[in-house]
Write a protein that holds these residues in place. Structure first.
Motif, short mmCIF file in Angstrom:
data_model
loop_
_atom_site.label_atom_id
_atom_site.label_comp_id
_atom_site.label_asym_id
_atom_site.label_seq_id
_atom_site.Cartn_x
_atom_site.Cartn_y
_atom_site.Cartn_z
N ARG A 127 -50.20 -46.30 71.32
CA ARG A 127 -51.14 -46.93 70.39
C ARG A 127 -51.20 -46.22 69.05
O ARG A 127 -51.36 -46.85 68.01
CB ARG A 127 -52.55 -46.94 71.02
CG ARG A 127 -52.71 -47.90 72.17
CD ARG A 127 -54.03 -47.70 72.87
NE ARG A 127 -54.27 -48.75 73.87
CZ ARG A 127 -55.16 -48.67 74.84
NH1 ARG A 127 -55.91 -47.56 74.96
NH2 ARG A 127 -55.32 -49.66 75.69
N ARG B 77 -50.76 -51.09 83.74
CA ARG B 77 -51.37 -49.81 84.11
C ARG B 77 -52.04 -49.17 82.90
O ARG B 77 -51.68 -49.45 81.75
CB ARG B 77 -50.32 -48.88 84.69
CG ARG B 77 -49.68 -49.41 85.97
CD ARG B 77 -48.43 -48.67 86.34
NE ARG B 77 -48.67 -47.24 86.55
CZ ARG B 77 -47.70 -46.34 86.69
NH1 ARG B 77 -46.43 -46.74 86.63
NH2 ARG B 77 -47.99 -45.08 86.89
N THR B 78 -53.00 -48.32 83.15
CA THR B 78 -53.75 -47.68 82.06
C THR B 78 -53.72 -46.16 82.14
O THR B 78 -54.49 -45.49 81.45
CB THR B 78 -55.21 -48.16 82.07
OG1 THR B 78 -55.80 -47.85 83.35
CG2 THR B 78 -55.31 -49.65 81.82
N TRP C 196 -54.02 -54.68 73.47
CA TRP C 196 -53.59 -53.33 73.82
C TRP C 196 -54.09 -52.29 72.84
O TRP C 196 -54.27 -51.13 73.21
CB TRP C 196 -52.06 -53.26 73.87
CG TRP C 196 -51.43 -53.91 75.05
CD1 TRP C 196 -52.06 -54.45 76.14
CD2 TRP C 196 -50.03 -54.10 75.29
NE1 TRP C 196 -51.16 -54.96 77.03
CE2 TRP C 196 -49.89 -54.76 76.54
CE3 TRP C 196 -48.88 -53.79 74.57
CZ2 TRP C 196 -48.65 -55.10 77.07
CZ3 TRP C 196 -47.64 -54.11 75.10
CH2 TRP C 196 -47.53 -54.77 76.34
N SER C 197 -54.25 -52.66 71.59
CA SER C 197 -54.62 -51.70 70.54
C SER C 197 -55.74 -52.25 69.69
O SER C 197 -55.76 -53.44 69.36
CB SER C 197 -53.42 -51.40 69.63
OG SER C 197 -52.34 -50.86 70.36
N ILE D 119 -50.51 -43.83 77.09
CA ILE D 119 -51.06 -45.05 76.47
C ILE D 119 -51.48 -44.75 75.04
O ILE D 119 -51.18 -45.50 74.11
CB ILE D 119 -52.26 -45.57 77.28
CG1 ILE D 119 -51.85 -45.89 78.72
CG2 ILE D 119 -52.85 -46.79 76.59
CD1 ILE D 119 -50.87 -47.01 78.89
N GLU D 120 -52.17 -43.63 74.85
CA GLU D 120 -52.61 -43.23 73.51
C GLU D 120 -51.44 -42.99 72.59
O GLU D 120 -51.48 -43.35 71.40
CB GLU D 120 -53.47 -41.97 73.61
CG GLU D 120 -54.14 -41.54 72.31
CD GLU D 120 -53.27 -40.65 71.44
OE1 GLU D 120 -53.54 -40.55 70.23
OE2 GLU D 120 -52.30 -40.05 71.97
N ALA E 243 -53.43 -41.66 80.55
CA ALA E 243 -54.01 -42.05 79.27
C ALA E 243 -53.27 -41.44 78.09
O ALA E 243 -53.20 -42.05 77.01
CB ALA E 243 -55.49 -41.64 79.24
N LEU F 193 -48.17 -50.17 79.79
CA LEU F 193 -48.95 -51.33 79.35
C LEU F 193 -48.32 -52.63 79.83
O LEU F 193 -49.03 -53.56 80.24
CB LEU F 193 -49.07 -51.32 77.82
CG LEU F 193 -50.01 -50.26 77.23
CD1 LEU F 193 -49.80 -50.12 75.74
CD2 LEU F 193 -51.46 -50.60 77.54
#
Length: 306
Positions: free
Chosen positions: A191, A180-181, A61-62, A187-188, A184, A176
């Motif tokens: 991370r 799903r992505t 993931w990261s 997600i960012e 963004a 995550l």
């Protein structure tokens, strides 16, 4: 691509520490038995934290750069929450020998980048072989002659204000976990948290009576302030900012989601907070945390429950 095991302990240490710039707080940096750090105030704010692979981050993931940034951010947020100026980090890295050297280099690039944003340095640490990656971070800070801002100073009549991003990391983690992505942005946020490192100085300028890093969920962390101060915290959800990107569960994420490392402060009712801070409630006599006058179902993060 060579592995850490092939390079060896001392080769890895040299490869990593040669890339670490040293700031004015460091009198003697990496390369000796211990670092020597200046403490102009005569007191040192100190905190430590662990990041364990599979528990606090996943390599699928990261990337290593993001993991390095996150490791620094979550520690320096605690220093800032005491009203201190971050000065130095010590980094312990446990890593499997087969890990590529490039992975460790990118990790330390993230450490150095986040330290630069906060005006501090990685002054030393240790590396060892282990079955899984673990980061142990110790962060130090200086109070510059001021008293620390603790959880215990809130008083009835104070206002409750927040600063920074809240709910984004929890929403990103939920995405995550579901494979799903997008969005963004969320997600960012999971991370790489982005604490506002100026929050401590801003809170002090407002005359803050208590300050805390929001790491385990806003309501849970406000509960720590309420307990330490012997007061009740009342939150008005109509005043809580919920960005549209958080979607239908946005309010829940903001109130209970952790790891964004924003800040919550109690300030005098006469204070005029800058635009970067949002007043979301008040401090009253009593105990615990109320949301819109009642209890709220759902808690924050607990390492031994999750």
């Amino acid at each position: 691509m060579s592995s850490i095991g092939e390079l060896g302990e001392f080769g890895l240490i040299t490869r990593l520490t040669d890339r670490l710039p040293q700031g004015p707080a460091v009198e003697l940096g990496p390369g000796d038995d211990a670092a020597v750090v200046r403490a102009p105030d005569g007191r040192v704010v100190a905190t430590t934290d662990l990041l364990v692979e599979g528990r606090h981050f996943r390599r699928d993931w990261s990337g290593p750069y993001e993991i390095g940034c996150k490791a620094v951010a979550q520690n320096l947020a605690d220093v800032v929450a005491m009203g201190a100026r971050p000065t130095v980090l010590l980094v312990g890295l446990a890593v499997p020998p087969e890990t590529p050297v490039e992975w460790a280099e990118q990790l330390y690039a993230g450490l150095a980048e986040e330290c630069e944003l906060a005006g501090c340095s990685v002054a030393g640490g240790d590396v060892v072989a282990a079955p899984q990656i673990t980061l142990a971070i110790t962060a130090l800070g200086d109070l510059d002659g001021e008293p620390p801002l603790t959880r215990a100073g809130a008083a009835p009549g104070d206002l409750v204000a927040i600063r920074g991003r809240l709910g984004h990391s929890a929403a990103g983690l939920e995405l995550l976990r579901s494979g799903r992505t997008a969005p963004a942005e969320l997600i960012e946020a999971h991370r790489r948290p982005r604490p506002p490192y100026t929050a401590g100085a801003e809170a002090r300028a407002m005359g803050a009576t208590a300050l805390m890093d929001v790491s385990d969920g806003l309501l849970q962390d406000l509960g720590h302030i309420a307990k330490a101060s012997g007061v009740r915290v009342e939150v008005d959800t109509a005043d809580v900012p919920v960005p549209r990107v958080l979607g239908r569960g946005g309010l829940r994420h903001v109130l209970t989601g952790g790891e964004d490392h924003g800040f919550a402060a109690t300030i005098p009712s006469s204070a005029v907070p800058p635009a970067s801070w949002t007043v979301i409630g008040r401090v009253t006599e009593g105990a615990g945390v109320l949301v819109d006058g009642g209890s709220y179902q759902g808690g924050g993060w607990d390492h031994f429950r999750e």
